[in-house]
Design an enzyme around this catalytic site. Structure first.
Site, short mmCIF file in Angstrom:
data_model
loop_
_atom_site.label_atom_id
_atom_site.label_comp_id
_atom_site.label_asym_id
_atom_site.label_seq_id
_atom_site.Cartn_x
_atom_site.Cartn_y
_atom_site.Cartn_z
CG ASN A 1 51.88 13.20 48.85
OD1 ASN A 1 51.94 13.64 50.01
ND2 ASN A 1 52.23 13.92 47.80
CE LYS B 1 48.43 16.10 44.95
NZ LYS B 1 49.60 16.90 44.69
CG HIS C 1 59.63 20.24 47.04
ND1 HIS C 1 59.58 21.60 46.77
CD2 HIS C 1 58.39 19.87 47.40
CE1 HIS C 1 58.35 22.03 46.97
NE2 HIS C 1 57.61 21.00 47.35
CB VAL D 1 54.52 26.95 38.25
CG1 VAL D 1 54.94 28.27 37.62
CG2 VAL D 1 53.29 27.12 39.13
P1 ADP Z 1 51.66 20.54 44.15
O1 ADP Z 1 52.07 19.13 43.77
O2 ADP Z 1 52.71 21.29 44.90
O3 ADP Z 1 50.29 20.66 44.71
P2 ADP Z 1 51.77 21.07 41.30
O4 ADP Z 1 53.16 20.67 40.97
O5 ADP Z 1 50.66 20.22 40.82
O6 ADP Z 1 51.61 21.38 42.83
O7 ADP Z 1 51.57 22.55 40.74
C1 ADP Z 1 50.41 23.27 40.99
C2 ADP Z 1 50.56 24.64 40.32
O8 ADP Z 1 50.83 24.46 38.91
C3 ADP Z 1 49.32 25.52 40.43
O9 ADP Z 1 49.69 26.82 40.82
C4 ADP Z 1 48.81 25.54 39.01
O10 ADP Z 1 48.19 26.74 38.71
C5 ADP Z 1 50.07 25.41 38.21
N1 ADP Z 1 49.77 24.97 36.84
C6 ADP Z 1 49.24 23.81 36.45
N2 ADP Z 1 49.06 23.81 35.11
C7 ADP Z 1 49.45 25.02 34.66
C8 ADP Z 1 49.49 25.67 33.38
N3 ADP Z 1 49.08 25.04 32.28
N4 ADP Z 1 49.98 26.92 33.32
C9 ADP Z 1 50.40 27.56 34.43
N5 ADP Z 1 50.37 27.02 35.65
C10 ADP Z 1 49.91 25.78 35.77
#
Ligand code: ADP
Length: 394
Positions: free
Chosen positions: A7, A14, A176, A325
């Site tokens: 990705n 990733k 998505h 999130v």
């Molecule tokens: P992407 O794949 O779009 O980069 P993710 O699905 O990994 O994103 O989500 C990233 C978001 O999830 C970030 O804003 C991060 O702060 C939030 N996040 C991850 N863990 C937590 C948590 N425990 N509580 C709140 N938000 C979280």
């Protein structure tokens, strides 16, 4: 047998080695801070994490270093990998199925860059490097837009001059898709029904909502590009297009500066200075008014989409939260659905705040609409799509 999933996204690469049958992740890694002096490449293999730091000029260079690290760790990619699955963001009107990559396909993906300037060029770099490294393995492109290819015309059409729209491929594509499809299928499996009317809320750094009837998407929040819709980490989501003209005329900002503003300096980052939801929560707890407003704008937009999709679907069976999130922030789930008991949506506070990595129901037993949390797994979905295509070719 395994599939390497790549990705190569807008700001990071990733990669993951996945067993498409068991879903087990055999190795995974990340390239980040691309273009900065201290780039970072991390590999996790058999519970051991290795890290390299060096300047990474672009996504292709980063991925090439990742391949070196995989080889150093003893991962036998050449003999074990049956396919490489590439996440490609924009398939335009051409690609709506997982597609075997050859030179012509790669050129078409590259040509779609005008529709996705932040996404398709790094996708192309990732494909080029992976094809060089693994020339004898089939490479498959899995498109983020594919699942939404059949959106009804009323949902996919922008109300602008038809000829201009047609000439420039302007329509709502949706993104998505791999996640919305995977998660909605998990929900159908979990509840043992394939006739469900669902709303899926993919809330990560990027965020999108979809309305799905019996497995078929009928609306989604992202449009021509992944900029439309919900408030995101750094993207504005919906705004009046008049803002663009106004900035052009009154602030003397050129197109690139406005692009940068709306894609990278807006959303939670623009409003509160941070795009990580955990940090946002800490700021709110510390009494930061900007952080509170950012959160309120985020929730307000989310509720608007949920309400719209309830009417779109007519009958609603399930609302599902997924991605960083959606899977972790119980407060977002609670606030997005607060006060909707009259619509048959009742969150169970205890279930909602329970921490778990499993798919689960967080509504009460008497809630007419089920509310679920389902971890997304785009890598696994891409690995399975790639493997399926390759097996059909053999
Ligand atoms: P992407 O794949 O779009 O980069 P993710 O699905 O990994 O994103 O989500 C990233 C978001 O999830 C970030 O804003 C991060 O702060 C939030 N996040 C991850 N863990 C937590 C948590 N425990 N509580 C709140 N938000 C979280």
């Amino acid at each position: 047998m395994s599939v390497l999933v790549v990705n190569s996204g807008s700001s990071s690469v990733k990669f993951q080695l996945v067993d498409p049958e068991s879903g087990e992740s055999l190795a995974s890694g990340l390239v980040e801070q691309i273009g900065e002096p201290e780039g970072r490449i991390v590999l996790e293999y058999r519970g051991v994490e290795t890290e390299k730091r060096r300047e990474i000029a672009d996504h292709g260079v980063g991925l090439a270093v990742a391949f070196e690290m995989l080889a150093d760790a003893g991962v036998a990619l050449g003999s074990d990998v049956t396919a490489v699955g590439h996440r490609v963001v924009h398939g335009g009107e051409i690609f709506y199925q997982p597609t075997l990559i050859d030179d012509a396909v790669l050129k078409q993906i590259s040509d779609l860059s005008s529709l996705a300037p932040l996404h398709n060029p790094p996708n192309v770099l990732g494909i080029e490097v992976a094809r060089e490294q693994l020339p004898d393995v089939p490479h498959v492109a899995v498109f983020d837009t594919a699942f939404f290819h059949t959106l009804p015309a009323a949902a996919s059409t922008y109300a602008i001059d038809r000829d201009i729209a047609k000439a420039h491929g302007i329509r709502r594509y949706g993104f998505h898709g791999t996640s919305h499809e995977y998660v909605s299928q998990q929900v159908a499996e979990f509840l043992g029904r394939d006739d469900l009317n669902q709303i899926v809320l993919h809330l990560g750094n990027g965020a999108s909502a979809s309305a799905i009837a019996s497995g078929v998407p009928i609306d989604t929040s992202m449009g021509l590009t992944p900029l439309e819709g919900l408030v995101m980490g750094t993207r504005s989501g919906d705004i009046d297009p008049g803002v663009v003209m106004h900035l052009r005329r009154s602030a003397d900002m050129d197109v690139d500066a406005i692009d940068q503003l709306l894609n990278r300096q807006s959303g939670l980052k623009g409003l509160a200075g941070v795009n990580d939801f955990r940090v946002l929560g800490d700021r709110i707890a510390d009494g930061d008014d900007n952080a509170k407003l950012a959160y309120d704008v985020y929730i307000h937009r989310l509720r608007k989409y949920i309400g719209g999709y309830m009417l779109d679907l007519g009958r609603l069976d399930v609302i599902t939260f997924t991605a960083g999130v959606g899977e972790n922030a119980a407060n977002v789930r609670g606030d997005a659905l607060a006060g909707l008991e009259g619509f048959g949506i009742k969150i169970d506070q205890e279930r909602n705040t329970l921490r778990s990595k499993e798919a689960r129901v967080v509504s009460t037993d008497s809630s007419a609409v089920k509310v679920m949390v389902v971890p997304t797994n785009e890598e696994l979905a891409i690995a399975r799509a790639a493997e399926k295509l390759v097996q059909n070719i053999d």
